[in-house]
Design an enzyme around this catalytic site. Sequence first.
Site, PDB file in Angstrom:
ATOM      1  N   ARG A 293      20.984 -45.394 -23.047  1.00 56.10           N
ATOM      2  CA  ARG A 293      21.532 -45.635 -21.705  1.00 56.10           C
ATOM      3  C   ARG A 293      21.799 -47.125 -21.480  1.00 56.10           C
ATOM      4  O   ARG A 293      22.778 -47.499 -20.830  1.00 56.10           O
ATOM      5  CB  ARG A 293      20.572 -45.064 -20.653  1.00 56.10           C
TER       6      ARG A 293
ATOM      7  N   HIS B 286      31.625 -37.162 -21.628  1.00 57.36           N
ATOM      8  CA  HIS B 286      32.655 -36.611 -20.737  1.00 57.36           C
ATOM      9  C   HIS B 286      32.948 -37.473 -19.514  1.00 57.36           C
ATOM     10  O   HIS B 286      33.968 -37.278 -18.864  1.00 57.36           O
ATOM     11  CB  HIS B 286      32.255 -35.196 -20.307  1.00 57.36           C
TER      12      HIS B 286
ATOM     13  N   ARG C 202      33.697 -26.180 -16.426  1.00 58.12           N
ATOM     14  CA  ARG C 202      34.108 -25.015 -17.215  1.00 58.12           C
ATOM     15  C   ARG C 202      32.939 -24.435 -18.015  1.00 58.12           C
ATOM     16  O   ARG C 202      32.873 -23.240 -18.246  1.00 58.12           O
ATOM     17  CB  ARG C 202      35.240 -25.396 -18.171  1.00 58.12           C
ATOM     18  N   TYR C 203      32.005 -25.304 -18.422  1.00 57.52           N
ATOM     19  CA  TYR C 203      30.896 -24.815 -19.240  1.00 57.52           C
ATOM     20  C   TYR C 203      29.892 -24.022 -18.413  1.00 57.52           C
ATOM     21  O   TYR C 203      29.167 -23.189 -18.936  1.00 57.52           O
ATOM     22  CB  TYR C 203      30.219 -25.981 -19.977  1.00 57.52           C
TER      23      TYR C 203
ATOM     24  N   HIS D 209      34.375 -31.631 -36.692  1.00 57.47           N
ATOM     25  CA  HIS D 209      33.969 -30.829 -35.532  1.00 57.47           C
ATOM     26  C   HIS D 209      34.857 -29.579 -35.422  1.00 57.47           C
ATOM     27  O   HIS D 209      36.078 -29.678 -35.385  1.00 57.47           O
ATOM     28  CB  HIS D 209      34.067 -31.667 -34.257  1.00 57.47           C
ATOM     29  N   ALA D 210      34.221 -28.410 -35.376  1.00 49.30           N
ATOM     30  CA  ALA D 210      34.971 -27.147 -35.410  1.00 49.30           C
ATOM     31  C   ALA D 210      35.926 -27.030 -34.221  1.00 49.30           C
ATOM     32  O   ALA D 210      35.567 -27.351 -33.096  1.00 49.30           O
ATOM     33  CB  ALA D 210      34.000 -25.974 -35.397  1.00 49.30           C
TER      34      ALA D 210
ATOM     35  N   HIS E 186      38.692 -17.865 -29.633  1.00 52.59           N
ATOM     36  CA  HIS E 186      39.849 -18.621 -29.124  1.00 52.59           C
ATOM     37  C   HIS E 186      41.140 -18.052 -29.721  1.00 52.59           C
ATOM     38  O   HIS E 186      42.127 -17.840 -29.028  1.00 52.59           O
ATOM     39  CB  HIS E 186      39.744 -20.095 -29.528  1.00 52.59           C
TER      40      HIS E 186
ATOM     41  N   HIS F  24      32.810 -17.755 -32.532  1.00 51.50           N
ATOM     42  CA  HIS F  24      33.237 -18.480 -31.330  1.00 51.50           C
ATOM     43  C   HIS F  24      34.683 -18.968 -31.483  1.00 51.50           C
ATOM     44  O   HIS F  24      35.520 -18.748 -30.609  1.00 51.50           O
ATOM     45  CB  HIS F  24      32.299 -19.671 -31.069  1.00 51.50           C
ATOM     46  N   GLU F  25      34.972 -19.610 -32.603  1.00 52.32           N
ATOM     47  CA  GLU F  25      36.321 -20.160 -32.818  1.00 52.32           C
ATOM     48  C   GLU F  25      37.361 -19.044 -32.906  1.00 52.32           C
ATOM     49  O   GLU F  25      38.458 -19.155 -32.365  1.00 52.32           O
ATOM     50  CB  GLU F  25      36.357 -21.022 -34.085  1.00 52.32           C
TER      51      GLU F  25
ATOM     52  N   GLU G 116      36.329 -20.494 -23.440  1.00 49.66           N
ATOM     53  CA  GLU G 116      35.068 -20.751 -24.140  1.00 49.66           C
ATOM     54  C   GLU G 116      34.173 -19.514 -24.190  1.00 49.66           C
ATOM     55  O   GLU G 116      33.222 -19.460 -24.967  1.00 49.66           O
ATOM     56  CB  GLU G 116      34.315 -21.901 -23.462  1.00 49.66           C
TER      57      GLU G 116
ATOM     58  N   TRP H 115      23.093 -39.950  -9.099  1.00 49.06           N
ATOM     59  CA  TRP H 115      22.966 -39.237 -10.382  1.00 49.06           C
ATOM     60  C   TRP H 115      21.514 -38.818 -10.621  1.00 49.06           C
ATOM     61  O   TRP H 115      21.215 -37.666 -10.943  1.00 49.06           O
ATOM     62  CB  TRP H 115      23.466 -40.148 -11.506  1.00 49.06           C
TER      63      TRP H 115
ATOM     64  N   TYR I 209      41.560 -23.225  -9.981  1.00 52.05           N
ATOM     65  CA  TYR I 209      40.712 -22.033 -10.004  1.00 52.05           C
ATOM     66  C   TYR I 209      41.138 -20.944  -9.019  1.00 52.05           C
ATOM     67  O   TYR I 209      40.328 -20.104  -8.625  1.00 52.05           O
ATOM     68  CB  TYR I 209      39.251 -22.435  -9.777  1.00 52.05           C
TER      69      TYR I 209
HETATM   70 ZN   LIG Z   1      35.293 -23.353 -28.064  1.00 50.13          ZN
END
Ligand SMILES: [Zn+2]
Length: 616
Positions: A181, A510, A519-520, A350-351, A383, A379-380, A407, A482, A219
């Site tokens: 940090r 992010h 979104r997560y 990274h996938a 998509h 997972h992939e 996702e 925060w 949304y």
């Molecule tokens: Zn994904």
Amino acid sequence: MKLLVSFQFCLALGILAWVLPVAISANGAQIVLGTEPIEQTAKHGSAKKFLKRVNKRLDVLSAETSEAAWAYETNITDHNSDLATEAQLKMNKALMKIIADSSGYKGKSKSEKRQLHLIKLLGGMPDSKDDQKELADLQAEMTKIYSTAKYLGAPLDPNLTDTLATSRDYDVLLSTYIGWRNVTGPFIKPLYEKFVTLSNQGAHDNGYDDAGALWRAGYDMSSEDFTELIEKVWNQVLPLYEQLHCYVRAKLAEKYGKDRVELEDGFMPAHLLGNMWSQDWSHIYDLLIPYTDVLPIDVTPELVKQGYDAYSMHRLSESFYKSLGYDPLPQTFWTKSMLTRPADREVVCHASAWDFGNDDLRIKMCTTVTQEDLLTIHHEQGHLYYDHHYRKQPALYRDAAADFFHEAIGDTMELSVVVPQHLKEIGLIKGDIKDSPEQTINAQLAVALTKIAVLPWVYLVDQWRWKVFSGEVKPEDYQTAWIKLVEKYQGLKRPYPSTPDDFDPGAKFHIPANVPYIRYFGAALIQFQFHAALCKTAGHEGPLHTCSIYGNKKAGKQFAKMLSLGRSKTWQEALRTASRGEFDTLDGGPILEYFTPLREWLEKQNEGRTCGWKKD
Ligand SMILES: [Zn+2]
């Protein structure tokens, strides 16, 4: 420790992925878009014709941009970087022109109006060229500070991440947590203040109150209603999170001592959970495992023993989707994807899943033969099967009903894949399954450490950002606001007091990279709604966590109806379609149902403990 379910924060790469205000080349040079004047366009003609032109243009542009980005990510060279940047700039310029032109149209039909609305959502850049340049410069600078930051000479990945995951030394964890940090936030903060002002200018220039309102406009409901919905669903799942928090705090107190862990007002320190942001607690599973004599299921040894490689693992995942009645992956998937790490060049490992249009679908992944990667593949491919089903929609509709849907597709499948009975059916578990309550609790806790522990985190990040963009939180209060959210939602305490220069939001990718996060939260919840609805259609009897929809074409068909819609309908309508009318909004019910055995077990463990923490 291998866990049952991986929770990858990956991006599906389609049109919207390219709406970035800035591109950074491999050597760190940064190029700014929007330097050419937007042509004046005759604002007449029908919306129908205009949209037809736009969709055609986007088809071409997104394919070009994706190809250039793919070339770079599968072969990192300065030359490929320049080409990718060039393609992205071309795309960004075209988008700005499309957005400007679209303001001349109102649209007649519902679909025309929806497409014009979706075009508007692609915007967000300020009108002024100088402001555009400054905004892009700021974002590039913040991202650069973040991605080049080092604490005691060590970068975040893999070093500091590994330390947080594997060290069990209180002081080492403390210094690493605070150290990261210290080398990020204070340097990013002054830039972020200016960035917020310019982002809001961009939102204003595009007709929105502030940048947070622009984000929430995607949304299909009012900004206020969306905020309320998220808070409501959070309160539904909070009791389960509190039970998990209570159990983990007690176990950590056994390890590190009550005085260090059981803090005043019910909090526990944020640096002992195995992750830099305490968003994934799976790395401390060894400290928390309920029944140490019952090992969690791990099919990795069986995969190795049976001679699986990257190719056959992707085939295995494909066979899951095919069992639902879905098409095989297109032939080009097998010839154009990058499924293993090449020996002769640098790549981004990274996938990720890619859609080039015309059913040209690829995965880029440095696959290893492990259970974790097998789940990542599912997972992939989730998509890609979404991309495949909506391939016939016009470009503006070739996207998820809402960002969190994309996702959640593969994650929904994972919930079936990890069912022991299913793993036995596909030959990855040999012999009898000891379906004991102890096995169930061990497995459910492993899943909860990712899927439940993450919930308050994925909520608070954007709640903070919405308040910052709206002006409710002023720059001088960035840090305290925060910290308050981390305490209120995660029940965690920063292990060392803040100084006036601290800016902990800047220690999370992010924020400097300006990637929306809510979104997560949606994805983490809606996958259980999908799972519950599909299991019902499949005629599953028994607890939800024992359901696998493998081989059930009826469930597959029901889900495919939703997948084919793309973004042509609202996400609420899409959810209604997927659930045969059972759900039309986010609902915490199914995730709670899924974790019933764990919740009951946790409540028993926590008897006599004072659970919860001070929330105001
Ligand atoms: Zn994904």
